[in-house]
Design an enzyme around this catalytic site. Structure first.
Site, PDB file in Angstrom:
ATOM      1  N   LYS A  22       4.806   9.967   3.921  1.00  0.00           N
ATOM      2  CA  LYS A  22       3.341  10.083   4.014  1.00  0.00           C
ATOM      3  C   LYS A  22       2.649   9.210   2.963  1.00  0.00           C
ATOM      4  CE  LYS A  22       1.276  13.750   1.929  1.00  0.00           C
ATOM      5  NZ  LYS A  22       0.201  13.462   0.986  1.00  0.00           N
ATOM      6  N   ASN A  23       3.117   9.322   1.714  1.00  0.00           N
ATOM      7  CA  ASN A  23       2.386   8.661   0.632  1.00  0.00           C
ATOM      8  C   ASN A  23       2.642   7.164   0.549  1.00  0.00           C
ATOM      9  OD1 ASN A  23       1.196  11.070   0.091  1.00  0.00           O
ATOM     10  ND2 ASN A  23       2.418  11.534  -1.736  1.00  0.00           N
ATOM     11  N   ARG A  94      -8.223  13.261   0.192  1.00  0.00           N
ATOM     12  CA  ARG A  94      -8.575  12.431  -0.966  1.00  0.00           C
ATOM     13  C   ARG A  94      -8.064  11.002  -0.832  1.00  0.00           C
ATOM     14  NH1 ARG A  94      -9.970  14.597  -5.394  1.00  0.00           N
ATOM     15  NH2 ARG A  94      -9.175  12.793  -6.461  1.00  0.00           N
ATOM     16  N   CYS A 118     -10.058  19.247  -6.152  1.00  0.00           N
ATOM     17  CA  CYS A 118      -9.218  19.825  -5.107  1.00  0.00           C
ATOM     18  C   CYS A 118      -8.375  20.943  -5.701  1.00  0.00           C
ATOM     19  CB  CYS A 118      -8.360  18.757  -4.422  1.00  0.00           C
ATOM     20  SG  CYS A 118      -6.849  18.395  -5.264  1.00  0.00           S
ATOM     21  N   ARG A 123      -8.767  15.677 -10.465  1.00  0.00           N
ATOM     22  CA  ARG A 123      -8.395  14.426  -9.808  1.00  0.00           C
ATOM     23  C   ARG A 123      -9.516  13.386  -9.761  1.00  0.00           C
ATOM     24  NH1 ARG A 123      -4.654  15.767  -4.709  1.00  0.00           N
ATOM     25  NH2 ARG A 123      -3.812  13.718  -5.175  1.00  0.00           N
ATOM     26  N   PRO A 124      -9.944  12.905 -10.919  1.00  0.00           N
ATOM     27  CA  PRO A 124     -10.972  11.859 -10.937  1.00  0.00           C
ATOM     28  C   PRO A 124     -10.437  10.529 -10.387  1.00  0.00           C
ATOM     29  CG  PRO A 124     -10.100  12.222 -13.146  1.00  0.00           C
ATOM     30  CD  PRO A 124      -9.471  13.264 -12.265  1.00  0.00           C
ATOM     31  N   ILE A 125     -11.337   9.588 -10.095  1.00  0.00           N
ATOM     32  CA  ILE A 125     -10.897   8.252  -9.645  1.00  0.00           C
ATOM     33  C   ILE A 125     -11.414   7.175 -10.597  1.00  0.00           C
ATOM     34  CG2 ILE A 125     -10.573   8.830  -7.192  1.00  0.00           C
ATOM     35  CD1 ILE A 125     -13.308   7.293  -6.727  1.00  0.00           C
ATOM     36  N   ASP A 126     -11.673   7.585 -11.850  1.00  0.00           N
ATOM     37  CA  ASP A 126     -12.220   6.623 -12.815  1.00  0.00           C
ATOM     38  C   ASP A 126     -11.339   5.379 -12.990  1.00  0.00           C
ATOM     39  OD1 ASP A 126     -10.548   8.762 -14.042  1.00  0.00           O
ATOM     40  OD2 ASP A 126     -10.726   7.511 -15.825  1.00  0.00           O
ATOM     41  N   GLN A 127     -10.020   5.550 -12.899  1.00  0.00           N
ATOM     42  CA  GLN A 127      -9.130   4.393 -13.100  1.00  0.00           C
ATOM     43  C   GLN A 127      -9.184   3.408 -11.926  1.00  0.00           C
ATOM     44  OE1 GLN A 127      -7.565   3.776 -16.075  1.00  0.00           O
ATOM     45  NE2 GLN A 127      -8.867   5.522 -16.591  1.00  0.00           N
ATOM     46  N   ASP A 309       5.328  16.648  -7.164  1.00  0.00           N
ATOM     47  CA  ASP A 309       5.352  17.071  -5.763  1.00  0.00           C
ATOM     48  C   ASP A 309       6.597  17.893  -5.409  1.00  0.00           C
ATOM     49  OD1 ASP A 309       2.936  15.890  -5.295  1.00  0.00           O
ATOM     50  OD2 ASP A 309       3.747  14.094  -4.348  1.00  0.00           O
ATOM     51  N   VAL A 331       1.407  16.633 -14.889  1.00  0.00           N
ATOM     52  CA  VAL A 331       0.633  15.662 -14.103  1.00  0.00           C
ATOM     53  C   VAL A 331      -0.705  16.239 -13.635  1.00  0.00           C
ATOM     54  CG1 VAL A 331       0.665  14.151 -12.070  1.00  0.00           C
ATOM     55  CG2 VAL A 331       2.757  14.495 -13.391  1.00  0.00           C
ATOM     56  N   ARG A 401      -0.246  18.866   6.838  1.00  0.00           N
ATOM     57  CA  ARG A 401      -0.755  17.605   6.274  1.00  0.00           C
ATOM     58  C   ARG A 401       0.397  16.711   5.847  1.00  0.00           C
ATOM     59  NH1 ARG A 401      -4.735  18.302   1.589  1.00  0.00           N
ATOM     60  NH2 ARG A 401      -4.400  16.068   1.796  1.00  0.00           N
TER      61      ARG A 401
HETATM   62  N1  EPU Z   1      -6.089  10.472 -12.746  1.00  0.00           N
HETATM   63  C1  EPU Z   1      -7.164  10.183 -13.538  1.00  0.00           C
HETATM   64  N2  EPU Z   1      -7.999   9.169 -13.151  1.00  0.00           N
HETATM   65  C2  EPU Z   1      -7.792   8.433 -12.026  1.00  0.00           C
HETATM   66  C3  EPU Z   1      -6.679   8.741 -11.222  1.00  0.00           C
HETATM   67  C4  EPU Z   1      -5.839   9.775 -11.606  1.00  0.00           C
HETATM   68  O1  EPU Z   1      -7.410  10.817 -14.561  1.00  0.00           O
HETATM   69  O2  EPU Z   1      -8.589   7.520 -11.753  1.00  0.00           O
HETATM   70  C5  EPU Z   1      -5.169  11.568 -13.128  1.00  0.00           C
HETATM   71  C6  EPU Z   1      -5.100  12.693 -12.093  1.00  0.00           C
HETATM   72  O3  EPU Z   1      -6.149  13.607 -12.247  1.00  0.00           O
HETATM   73  C7  EPU Z   1      -3.740  13.275 -12.351  1.00  0.00           C
HETATM   74  C8  EPU Z   1      -2.914  12.039 -12.762  1.00  0.00           C
HETATM   75  O4  EPU Z   1      -3.858  11.055 -13.156  1.00  0.00           O
HETATM   76  O5  EPU Z   1      -3.797  14.174 -13.414  1.00  0.00           O
HETATM   77  C9  EPU Z   1      -2.017  11.473 -11.672  1.00  0.00           C
HETATM   78  O6  EPU Z   1      -2.757  11.314 -10.488  1.00  0.00           O
HETATM   79  P1  EPU Z   1      -2.482  10.164  -9.422  1.00  0.00           P
HETATM   80  O7  EPU Z   1      -3.693   9.297  -9.360  1.00  0.00           O
HETATM   81  O8  EPU Z   1      -1.196   9.491  -9.713  1.00  0.00           O
HETATM   82  O9  EPU Z   1      -2.397  10.983  -8.097  1.00  0.00           O
HETATM   83  P2  EPU Z   1      -2.885  10.477  -6.676  1.00  0.00           P
HETATM   84  O10 EPU Z   1      -2.688   9.022  -6.586  1.00  0.00           O
HETATM   85  O11 EPU Z   1      -4.220  11.040  -6.383  1.00  0.00           O
HETATM   86  C10 EPU Z   1      -0.554  10.671  -5.509  1.00  0.00           C
HETATM   87  C11 EPU Z   1      -0.003  11.414  -4.328  1.00  0.00           C
HETATM   88  C12 EPU Z   1       0.089  12.893  -4.672  1.00  0.00           C
HETATM   89  C13 EPU Z   1       0.990  13.053  -5.893  1.00  0.00           C
HETATM   90  C14 EPU Z   1       0.453  12.223  -7.051  1.00  0.00           C
HETATM   91  C15 EPU Z   1       1.323  12.231  -8.279  1.00  0.00           C
HETATM   92  C16 EPU Z   1      -0.758  10.041  -2.488  1.00  0.00           C
HETATM   93  C17 EPU Z   1      -1.608   9.897  -1.290  1.00  0.00           C
HETATM   94  N3  EPU Z   1      -0.859  11.178  -3.182  1.00  0.00           N
HETATM   95  O12 EPU Z   1      -1.860  11.220  -5.739  1.00  0.00           O
HETATM   96  O13 EPU Z   1       0.685  13.540  -3.544  1.00  0.00           O
HETATM   97  O14 EPU Z   1       1.050  14.402  -6.285  1.00  0.00           O
HETATM   98  O15 EPU Z   1       0.290  10.849  -6.637  1.00  0.00           O
HETATM   99  O16 EPU Z   1       2.594  11.788  -7.968  1.00  0.00           O
HETATM  100  O17 EPU Z   1       0.023   9.167  -2.796  1.00  0.00           O
HETATM  101  C18 EPU Z   1       1.188  15.298  -2.123  1.00  0.00           C
HETATM  102  O18 EPU Z   1       1.740  14.483  -1.372  1.00  0.00           O
HETATM  103  O19 EPU Z   1       1.318  16.549  -1.983  1.00  0.00           O
HETATM  104  C19 EPU Z   1       0.363  14.810  -3.217  1.00  0.00           C
HETATM  105  C20 EPU Z   1      -0.565  15.568  -3.825  1.00  0.00           C
END
Ligand code: EPU
Length: 422
Positions: A22-23, A94, A118, A123-127, A309, A331, A401
């Site tokens: 999926k990811n 997301r 969520c 889960r911010p997207i600032d990065q 995960d 995480v 999902r």
């Molecule tokens: N984070 C920030 N700022 C950002 C982005 C992330 O502070 O801009 C923080 C998050 O809040 C979290 C950490 O960084 O604490 C890691 O988050 P990451 O961005 O790596 O997670 P993601 O990309 O949103 C993906 C998977 C998740 C999986 C995580 C961690 C996808 C679509 N989703 O999420 O999968 O848990 O990486 O490995 O690839 C799942 O499949 O059940 C799932 C939640």
């Protein structure tokens, strides 16, 4: 709403086939936006999240079709799209935010709803936004939407950017944007998950010039245009891992076919530490649950660390261990929603902040439970398989999902599991 009913305490034996990841499928399908024309992506799992992304791509103006055999998704991406991802779709998933990088890279502007919090954390997207800003995009947040605009001329430009923390979809978004930027981009402190490497492989197949994906440093030499995708998605290491834990439950013997052992090394190490017998065999991994598990400590971390995960599923195994285990979730800040439900099955777990102390009990007993997020739901299925008596799992849409027909995959192993339609 559908529910899953499991009659536990039955030994599992046999082979289960792993689906596409999926990811990896989600960012790869989003990457199709980077090139006009007809794209083909195979080994795409038939999951609610994939369908949501299909709806979003359709909303943008693409044509999306799954072939009859179901493994392949064909996409027709037009010359122009409406570069807007609405709240209704982003709210349900997301990962919709993955269209942001491709849209701004190809059309010079994008308007994407902010995902909001969520169940597992803020889960911010600032990065994602900082990385795109480093490539020259102007970012405005207005009315709950991110508006990103490329510099005059409409093209992003290469830059050196260091992520403050490792983010999987953040790395993917910025890498996709850099693929069409002018000049070279160097991304530091990147996520090293196999899904990032698979996206890079798909992008290279489109003509992108990318090196280092799967390591902490990714170099992208931007090109002016890309050709359509033709890619086979990697197997799902988290689905595979979930089945490996099922096999490691006492009395079980499961062959997980089609998984990639190198993607599962830390999990396999932990399964061996609890006493399961894991062996690499042609085409996959076999796991035998040899008696009562031994306790182990684990700490989730970005790849190659123990995957967050897999934390909930592994906790189920530790609930049955002969002794006390400690889990630290580093995480996500709120990823223990399954604990309250496991307590209903007779587990003994105490959570204090990031730490869960799991005291093993000799047996779990079936009960009615509620799924809170995707991996928590998978954990409840595993707990139901191990428990004595009947377990009823509500809110199965979370499971759908990310797991393709999980009850149809587990039933041939002997599991007494069925879906009850609402
Ligand atoms: N984070 C920030 N700022 C950002 C982005 C992330 O502070 O801009 C923080 C998050 O809040 C979290 C950490 O960084 O604490 C890691 O988050 P990451 O961005 O790596 O997670 P993601 O990309 O949103 C993906 C998977 C998740 C999986 C995580 C961690 C996808 C679509 N989703 O999420 O999968 O848990 O990486 O490995 O690839 C799942 O499949 O059940 C799932 C939640």
């Amino acid at each position: 709403m559908d529910k899953i009913v499991v009659e536990g305490g039955v030994a599992l034996r046999g082979t289960v086939q792993v689906s596409g990841a999926k990811n990896a499928a989600l960012p790869i399908l989003a990457a199709s936006l980077l090139a006009e024309g007809d794209h083909a992506v195979s080994n795409v799992p038939d999951l609610a999240d994939v369908r949501t992304l299909g709806r979003l791509l359709g909303h943008l103006g693409c044509e999306v079709a799954r072939d009859a055999a179901g493994r392949k998704v064909g996409l027709r991406v037009p010359a122009t799209v409406k570069p807007e991802a609405p709240y209704e779709l982003v709210r349900t998933m997301r990962a919709s935010v993955l269209v942001l990088g491709p849209l701004v890279a190809r059309w010079g502007r994008a308007r994407v709803s902010l995902p909001g919090g969520c169940a597992i954390g803020a889960r911010p997207i600032d990065q994602h936004l900082k990385g795109l800003a480093a490539l020259g995009a102007t970012i405005h947040l207005e009315h709950g939407y991110v508006e990103a605009t490329a510099p005059a001329g409409g093209r992003l430009r290469g830059a050196v950017f260091t992520f403050d923390g490792q983010t999987v979809t953040g790395t993917e978004n910025v890498m996709m944007a850099a693929a069409l930027a002018e000049g070279e981009t160097v991304l530091e402190n990147c996520a090293r998950e196999p899904e990032v490497a698979d996206l890079a492989a798909a992008l290279r197949g489109m003509g992108a010039r990318i090196e280092g994906a799967g390591t902490g440093q990714i170099r992208v030499h931007g090109v002016e245009a890309l050709r359509p995708l033709s890619h086979d998605v990697i197997p799902d290491r988290i689905e595979a891992g979930t089945f490996l834990v099922a096999g490691a439950l006492p009395g079980n013997d499961v062959f997980v076919k089609g998984c990639v052992p190198e993607h599962l090394e830390v999990l396999v190490e932990k399964l061996r530490a609890v006493g399961a017998v894991v062996s690499a065999q042609p085409g996959g991994l076999r796991v035998v649950g040899d008696g009562r598990p031994r306790p182990v400590d684990l700490r989730t971390a970005p790849h190659p660390g123990f995957p967050t995960d897999m934390q909930a599923q592994m906790m189920v195994l530790l609930c049955l261990a002969a002794g006390t285990s400690k889990i630290v979730e580093t995480v996500f800040e709120n990823r223990y929603m399954h604990v309250q439900e496991l307590l209903r099955l007779g587990a003994d777990i105490a959570v204090d902040g990031k730490t869960a102390v799991v005291k093993g009990v000799p047996a779990l007993s079936g009960a009615q439970v509620m799924a809170s997020d995707l991996r928590a739901s998978a954990a409840l299925v595993l707990a139901g398989l191990a428990a004595q008596g009947s377990t009823e799992i509500q809110r199965v849409y979370h499971l759908d999902r990310g797991y393709e027909h999980i009850e149809e995959k587990l039933a041939p192993l002997g599991a007494r599991i069925r879906r009850v339609k609402a």
